[in-house]
Design a protein around this motif. Structure first.
Motif, PDB file in Angstrom:
ATOM      1  N   ILE A 138      -1.730   2.089  -3.393  1.00 21.08           N
ATOM      2  CA  ILE A 138      -1.887   1.781  -1.962  1.00 21.08           C
ATOM      3  C   ILE A 138      -3.306   1.270  -1.701  1.00 21.08           C
ATOM      4  CG2 ILE A 138      -2.041   2.800   0.360  1.00 21.08           C
ATOM      5  CD1 ILE A 138       0.244   4.722  -0.530  1.00 21.08           C
ATOM      6  N   GLN A 139      -4.288   1.992  -2.198  1.00 23.17           N
ATOM      7  CA  GLN A 139      -5.689   1.596  -1.987  1.00 23.17           C
ATOM      8  C   GLN A 139      -5.975   0.220  -2.586  1.00 23.17           C
ATOM      9  OE1 GLN A 139      -7.604   4.997  -3.790  1.00 23.17           O
ATOM     10  NE2 GLN A 139      -7.912   6.014  -1.832  1.00 23.17           N
ATOM     11  N   LYS A 140      -5.434  -0.014  -3.770  1.00 17.32           N
ATOM     12  CA  LYS A 140      -5.646  -1.295  -4.453  1.00 17.32           C
ATOM     13  C   LYS A 140      -5.077  -2.452  -3.631  1.00 17.32           C
ATOM     14  CE  LYS A 140      -4.910  -3.482  -8.979  1.00 17.32           C
ATOM     15  NZ  LYS A 140      -4.272  -3.324 -10.297  1.00 17.32           N
ATOM     16  N   MET A 141      -3.861  -2.261  -3.084  1.00 13.32           N
ATOM     17  CA  MET A 141      -3.234  -3.324  -2.292  1.00 13.32           C
ATOM     18  C   MET A 141      -3.996  -3.578  -0.991  1.00 13.32           C
ATOM     19  SD  MET A 141      -0.789  -4.382  -4.172  1.00 13.32           S
ATOM     20  CE  MET A 141      -1.656  -3.888  -5.635  1.00 13.32           C
ATOM     21  N   LEU A 142      -4.489  -2.520  -0.382  1.00  9.54           N
ATOM     22  CA  LEU A 142      -5.268  -2.684   0.846  1.00  9.54           C
ATOM     23  C   LEU A 142      -6.594  -3.384   0.554  1.00  9.54           C
ATOM     24  CD1 LEU A 142      -4.580   0.772   2.530  1.00  9.54           C
ATOM     25  CD2 LEU A 142      -3.643  -1.436   3.215  1.00  9.54           C
ATOM     26  N   GLU A 143      -7.175  -3.090  -0.596  1.00 12.01           N
ATOM     27  CA  GLU A 143      -8.427  -3.760  -0.995  1.00 12.01           C
ATOM     28  C   GLU A 143      -8.208  -5.258  -1.227  1.00 12.01           C
ATOM     29  OE1 GLU A 143      -9.722  -1.498  -4.369  1.00 12.01           O
ATOM     30  OE2 GLU A 143     -10.207   0.256  -3.129  1.00 12.01           O
ATOM     31  N   GLY A 148      -6.236  -6.954   0.450  1.00  8.93           N
ATOM     32  CA  GLY A 148      -6.136  -7.535   1.787  1.00  8.93           C
ATOM     33  C   GLY A 148      -4.752  -7.442   2.412  1.00  8.93           C
ATOM     34  N   ILE A 149      -3.873  -6.635   1.821  1.00  6.87           N
ATOM     35  CA  ILE A 149      -2.568  -6.400   2.439  1.00  6.87           C
ATOM     36  C   ILE A 149      -2.793  -5.573   3.702  1.00  6.87           C
ATOM     37  CG2 ILE A 149      -0.308  -5.300   2.130  1.00  6.87           C
ATOM     38  CD1 ILE A 149      -0.749  -7.861   0.432  1.00  6.87           C
ATOM     39  N   ASP A 150      -2.064  -5.907   4.771  1.00  9.68           N
ATOM     40  CA  ASP A 150      -2.290  -5.248   6.064  1.00  9.68           C
ATOM     41  C   ASP A 150      -1.425  -4.004   6.267  1.00  9.68           C
ATOM     42  OD1 ASP A 150      -4.100  -7.263   7.621  1.00  9.68           O
ATOM     43  OD2 ASP A 150      -2.593  -8.476   6.606  1.00  9.68           O
ATOM     44  N   ARG A 151      -0.272  -3.971   5.607  1.00  8.89           N
ATOM     45  CA  ARG A 151       0.598  -2.793   5.747  1.00  8.89           C
ATOM     46  C   ARG A 151       1.392  -2.601   4.458  1.00  8.89           C
ATOM     47  NH1 ARG A 151       3.662  -2.625  11.196  1.00  8.89           N
ATOM     48  NH2 ARG A 151       5.087  -4.172  10.328  1.00  8.89           N
ATOM     49  N   ILE A 152       1.476  -1.351   4.046  1.00  6.39           N
ATOM     50  CA  ILE A 152       2.155  -1.007   2.798  1.00  6.39           C
ATOM     51  C   ILE A 152       3.543  -0.448   3.125  1.00  6.39           C
ATOM     52  CG2 ILE A 152       2.086   0.447   0.738  1.00  6.39           C
ATOM     53  CD1 ILE A 152      -0.201  -1.654   0.888  1.00  6.39           C
ATOM     54  N   ILE A 153       4.550  -0.931   2.398  1.00  3.29           N
ATOM     55  CA  ILE A 153       5.914  -0.432   2.580  1.00  3.29           C
ATOM     56  C   ILE A 153       6.240   0.523   1.439  1.00  3.29           C
ATOM     57  CG2 ILE A 153       8.358  -1.047   2.827  1.00  3.29           C
ATOM     58  CD1 ILE A 153       7.253  -3.963   3.488  1.00  3.29           C
TER      59      ILE A 153
END
Length: 236
Positions: free
Chosen positions: A89-94, A96-101
Protein backbone atom coordinates in the motif's frame (compact mmCIF):
# COMPACT_ATOMS: atom_id res chain seq x y z
CA UNK A 1 -22.37 10.30 -10.48
CA UNK A 2 -18.65 9.84 -11.07
CA UNK A 3 -17.61 7.89 -14.16
CA UNK A 4 -14.52 5.71 -13.72
CA UNK A 5 -13.07 4.61 -17.07
CA UNK A 6 -11.31 1.30 -16.45
CA UNK A 7 -8.04 -0.17 -17.62
CA UNK A 8 -7.13 -3.76 -16.82
CA UNK A 9 -3.40 -4.44 -17.08
CA UNK A 10 -2.20 -7.83 -18.26
CA UNK A 11 1.39 -8.48 -19.36
CA UNK A 12 1.93 -4.73 -19.73
CA UNK A 13 -1.04 -4.23 -22.04
CA UNK A 14 -4.51 -2.74 -21.58
CA UNK A 15 -7.09 -5.51 -21.90
CA UNK A 16 -10.67 -6.38 -20.97
CA UNK A 17 -11.86 -9.77 -19.81
CA UNK A 18 -15.24 -11.46 -20.05
CA UNK A 19 -16.58 -12.69 -16.69
CA UNK A 20 -13.10 -12.41 -15.23
CA UNK A 21 -11.67 -15.27 -17.30
CA UNK A 22 -7.98 -14.54 -18.02
CA UNK A 23 -7.98 -16.48 -21.28
CA UNK A 24 -10.74 -14.18 -22.58
CA UNK A 25 -8.44 -11.13 -22.53
CA UNK A 26 -8.87 -8.85 -25.52
CA UNK A 27 -6.02 -6.38 -26.02
CA UNK A 28 -7.05 -2.76 -26.58
CA UNK A 29 -3.68 -1.02 -26.29
CA UNK A 30 0.02 -1.78 -25.97
CA UNK A 31 0.46 1.64 -24.35
CA UNK A 32 -1.97 1.84 -21.40
CA UNK A 33 -0.74 5.30 -20.39
CA UNK A 34 -1.96 6.74 -23.70
CA UNK A 35 -5.46 5.44 -22.97
CA UNK A 36 -5.43 7.07 -19.54
CA UNK A 37 -4.32 10.32 -21.20
CA UNK A 38 -7.26 10.03 -23.59
CA UNK A 39 -9.68 9.59 -20.67
CA UNK A 40 -8.15 12.64 -19.01
CA UNK A 41 -8.71 14.71 -22.15
CA UNK A 42 -12.35 13.55 -22.25
CA UNK A 43 -12.88 14.99 -18.78
CA UNK A 44 -12.34 12.02 -16.48
CA UNK A 45 -11.58 12.90 -12.87
CA UNK A 46 -10.67 9.32 -11.95
CA UNK A 47 -9.36 6.25 -13.79
CA UNK A 48 -9.80 2.74 -12.36
CA UNK A 49 -6.76 0.49 -12.77
CA UNK A 50 -6.59 -3.25 -12.13
CA UNK A 51 -3.37 -5.24 -12.19
CA UNK A 52 -4.77 -8.57 -13.41
CA UNK A 53 -1.48 -10.45 -13.15
CA UNK A 54 -1.14 -9.05 -9.65
CA UNK A 55 -4.60 -10.24 -8.63
CA UNK A 56 -3.61 -13.82 -9.35
CA UNK A 57 -0.03 -13.53 -8.08
CA UNK A 58 -0.91 -11.77 -4.84
CA UNK A 59 1.53 -8.92 -5.55
CA UNK A 60 1.71 -6.12 -8.14
CA UNK A 61 3.08 -7.31 -11.49
CA UNK A 62 2.54 -4.38 -13.89
CA UNK A 63 4.55 -1.79 -11.99
CA UNK A 64 6.39 -0.44 -15.02
CA UNK A 65 3.11 0.45 -16.73
CA UNK A 66 1.55 1.83 -13.54
CA UNK A 67 4.53 4.14 -13.03
CA UNK A 68 4.39 5.22 -16.69
CA UNK A 69 0.67 6.05 -16.34
CA UNK A 70 1.33 8.15 -13.24
CA UNK A 71 4.24 10.00 -14.85
CA UNK A 72 2.27 10.90 -17.97
CA UNK A 73 -1.23 11.62 -16.62
CA UNK A 74 -2.80 13.98 -14.10
CA UNK A 75 -6.10 12.21 -13.35
CA UNK A 76 -6.70 10.58 -9.98
CA UNK A 77 -5.86 6.88 -10.07
CA UNK A 78 -7.32 4.05 -8.03
CA UNK A 79 -5.54 0.71 -8.21
CA UNK A 80 -6.41 -2.84 -7.26
CA UNK A 81 -4.95 -6.28 -7.88
CA UNK A 82 -2.65 -8.16 -5.55
CA UNK A 83 -2.35 -5.48 -2.86
CA UNK A 84 -2.43 -7.44 0.38
CA UNK A 85 -0.04 -5.84 2.88
CA UNK A 86 0.80 -2.41 4.27
CA UNK A 87 4.21 -2.28 2.62
CA UNK A 88 2.63 -2.62 -0.83
CA UNK A 89 0.00 0.00 0.00
CA UNK A 90 2.74 2.45 0.99
CA UNK A 91 4.74 1.66 -2.15
CA UNK A 92 1.74 2.32 -4.43
CA UNK A 93 0.94 5.59 -2.67
CA UNK A 94 4.58 6.66 -3.02
CA UNK A 95 4.34 5.98 -6.77
CA UNK A 96 1.42 8.41 -6.80
CA UNK A 97 -1.69 6.23 -6.72
CA UNK A 98 -4.53 8.20 -5.11
CA UNK A 99 -6.63 5.34 -3.75
CA UNK A 100 -5.88 1.70 -3.05
CA UNK A 101 -8.46 -1.02 -3.70
CA UNK A 102 -8.36 -4.01 -1.35
CA UNK A 103 -10.24 -7.09 -2.51
CA UNK A 104 -9.29 -10.63 -1.51
CA UNK A 105 -7.70 -9.49 1.75
CA UNK A 106 -11.00 -7.85 2.75
CA UNK A 107 -12.61 -11.30 2.95
CA UNK A 108 -9.75 -12.98 4.75
CA UNK A 109 -8.82 -10.18 7.12
CA UNK A 110 -11.43 -7.41 7.42
CA UNK A 111 -9.66 -5.99 10.47
CA UNK A 112 -6.58 -5.35 8.33
CA UNK A 113 -8.75 -3.31 5.95
CA UNK A 114 -10.19 -1.30 8.84
CA UNK A 115 -6.67 -0.65 10.16
CA UNK A 116 -5.46 0.47 6.72
CA UNK A 117 -8.53 2.67 6.14
CA UNK A 118 -7.64 4.56 9.32
CA UNK A 119 -4.29 5.55 7.76
CA UNK A 120 -4.66 5.53 3.97
CA UNK A 121 -7.22 6.23 1.19
CA UNK A 122 -8.79 2.79 0.82
CA UNK A 123 -11.65 1.39 -1.26
CA UNK A 124 -12.93 -2.15 -0.84
CA UNK A 125 -13.58 -4.23 -3.93
CA UNK A 126 -16.46 -6.65 -3.43
CA UNK A 127 -16.76 -9.01 -6.38
CA UNK A 128 -19.61 -11.48 -6.38
CA UNK A 129 -20.68 -14.57 -8.27
CA UNK A 130 -24.36 -15.38 -7.66
CA UNK A 131 -24.27 -13.13 -4.59
CA UNK A 132 -21.23 -14.78 -2.97
CA UNK A 133 -17.82 -13.12 -2.73
CA UNK A 134 -15.22 -14.13 -5.32
CA UNK A 135 -11.52 -13.87 -4.39
CA UNK A 136 -8.01 -14.52 -5.79
CA UNK A 137 -8.65 -12.81 -9.12
CA UNK A 138 -12.15 -14.34 -9.15
CA UNK A 139 -10.58 -17.79 -9.27
CA UNK A 140 -12.33 -18.86 -6.04
CA UNK A 141 -15.81 -18.29 -4.62
CA UNK A 142 -16.08 -17.95 -0.84
CA UNK A 143 -19.03 -18.92 1.36
CA UNK A 144 -19.59 -15.29 2.38
CA UNK A 145 -22.48 -13.27 0.99
CA UNK A 146 -21.43 -10.01 -0.64
CA UNK A 147 -23.92 -8.04 1.47
CA UNK A 148 -22.50 -9.52 4.70
CA UNK A 149 -19.01 -8.43 3.66
CA UNK A 150 -20.33 -4.94 2.87
CA UNK A 151 -21.77 -4.69 6.40
CA UNK A 152 -18.28 -5.39 7.80
CA UNK A 153 -17.12 -2.00 6.54
CA UNK A 154 -19.94 0.26 7.72
CA UNK A 155 -18.35 3.10 9.72
CA UNK A 156 -14.86 1.69 9.06
CA UNK A 157 -13.39 4.77 7.39
CA UNK A 158 -13.35 3.13 3.94
CA UNK A 159 -13.75 5.74 1.17
CA UNK A 160 -15.83 3.60 -1.18
CA UNK A 161 -17.03 0.12 -2.03
CA UNK A 162 -16.63 -1.03 -5.62
CA UNK A 163 -19.06 -3.87 -6.25
CA UNK A 164 -18.78 -6.09 -9.31
CA UNK A 165 -21.26 -8.67 -10.52
CA UNK A 166 -18.68 -11.01 -12.05
CA UNK A 167 -21.28 -12.83 -14.14
CA UNK A 168 -22.00 -9.58 -15.98
CA UNK A 169 -18.46 -8.21 -16.16
CA UNK A 170 -17.34 -7.62 -19.72
CA UNK A 171 -20.60 -8.94 -21.17
CA UNK A 172 -22.32 -5.63 -22.09
CA UNK A 173 -25.52 -7.19 -20.72
CA UNK A 174 -26.51 -4.30 -18.46
CA UNK A 175 -25.46 -3.30 -14.96
CA UNK A 176 -26.93 -5.13 -11.95
CA UNK A 177 -28.68 -2.19 -10.28
CA UNK A 178 -30.34 -4.25 -7.53
CA UNK A 179 -27.06 -5.87 -6.47
CA UNK A 180 -25.39 -2.45 -6.35
CA UNK A 181 -28.22 -1.06 -4.23
CA UNK A 182 -28.05 -4.03 -1.86
CA UNK A 183 -24.34 -3.32 -1.29
CA UNK A 184 -24.91 0.43 -0.85
CA UNK A 185 -27.67 -0.16 1.70
CA UNK A 186 -25.76 -2.86 3.58
CA UNK A 187 -22.64 -0.71 3.97
CA UNK A 188 -23.93 2.85 4.07
CA UNK A 189 -20.72 3.75 2.22
CA UNK A 190 -20.25 5.53 -1.11
CA UNK A 191 -20.80 2.72 -3.64
CA UNK A 192 -19.43 2.36 -7.17
CA UNK A 193 -21.14 -0.02 -9.60
CA UNK A 194 -19.12 -2.31 -11.85
CA UNK A 195 -19.83 -5.05 -14.36
CA UNK A 196 -22.05 -5.23 -17.42
CA UNK A 197 -22.46 -1.53 -18.24
CA UNK A 198 -23.58 -1.29 -21.85
CA UNK A 199 -24.85 2.21 -22.62
CA UNK A 200 -26.24 5.47 -21.27
CA UNK A 201 -29.42 3.75 -20.01
CA UNK A 202 -27.34 1.85 -17.42
CA UNK A 203 -25.85 5.07 -16.10
CA UNK A 204 -29.28 6.71 -16.06
CA UNK A 205 -30.69 3.77 -14.08
CA UNK A 206 -27.94 4.12 -11.48
CA UNK A 207 -28.43 7.90 -11.24
CA UNK A 208 -32.17 7.34 -10.73
CA UNK A 209 -31.50 5.32 -7.56
CA UNK A 210 -29.94 8.39 -5.88
CA UNK A 211 -27.98 5.88 -3.78
CA UNK A 212 -25.08 4.99 -6.10
CA UNK A 213 -22.16 7.41 -6.39
CA UNK A 214 -20.10 6.06 -9.26
CA UNK A 215 -19.86 3.59 -12.10
CA UNK A 216 -16.95 1.85 -13.77
CA UNK A 217 -16.92 1.96 -17.57
CA UNK A 218 -14.93 -0.70 -19.39
CA UNK A 219 -15.94 -2.65 -22.44
CA UNK A 220 -18.84 -0.27 -23.23
CA UNK A 221 -16.28 2.37 -24.14
CA UNK A 222 -13.83 0.04 -25.89
CA UNK A 223 -16.55 -1.58 -28.00
CA UNK A 224 -18.27 1.73 -28.77
CA UNK A 225 -21.67 1.04 -27.16
CA UNK A 226 -21.29 4.10 -24.91
CA UNK A 227 -20.29 7.58 -26.07
CA UNK A 228 -18.01 8.38 -23.15
CA UNK A 229 -17.02 11.96 -24.13
CA UNK A 230 -20.73 12.79 -24.52
CA UNK A 231 -21.48 11.21 -21.13
CA UNK A 232 -18.81 13.29 -19.43
CA UNK A 233 -20.30 16.46 -20.96
CA UNK A 234 -23.81 15.51 -19.81
CA UNK A 235 -22.67 14.93 -16.25
CA UNK A 236 -20.41 17.98 -16.08
Amino acid sequence: MTLYPAIDLKDGKAVRLTKGIMDSAKIYSDEPWSLVKKFEEMGAEWVHLVDLNGAFAGEPKNLEQIIKIRQNCNVKLELGGGIRDEETIQKMLEIGIDRIILGSIAVKNPQFVRDMAAKYPIAVGIDAIDGFVAVEGWGEVSSMKATDLAKEFANAGVEAIICTDVGKDGTLSGVNVEFTLDIARASGISTIASGGVKDASDIEALIATKEVDGVIIGKAYYEGTLDLPKMFKLLD
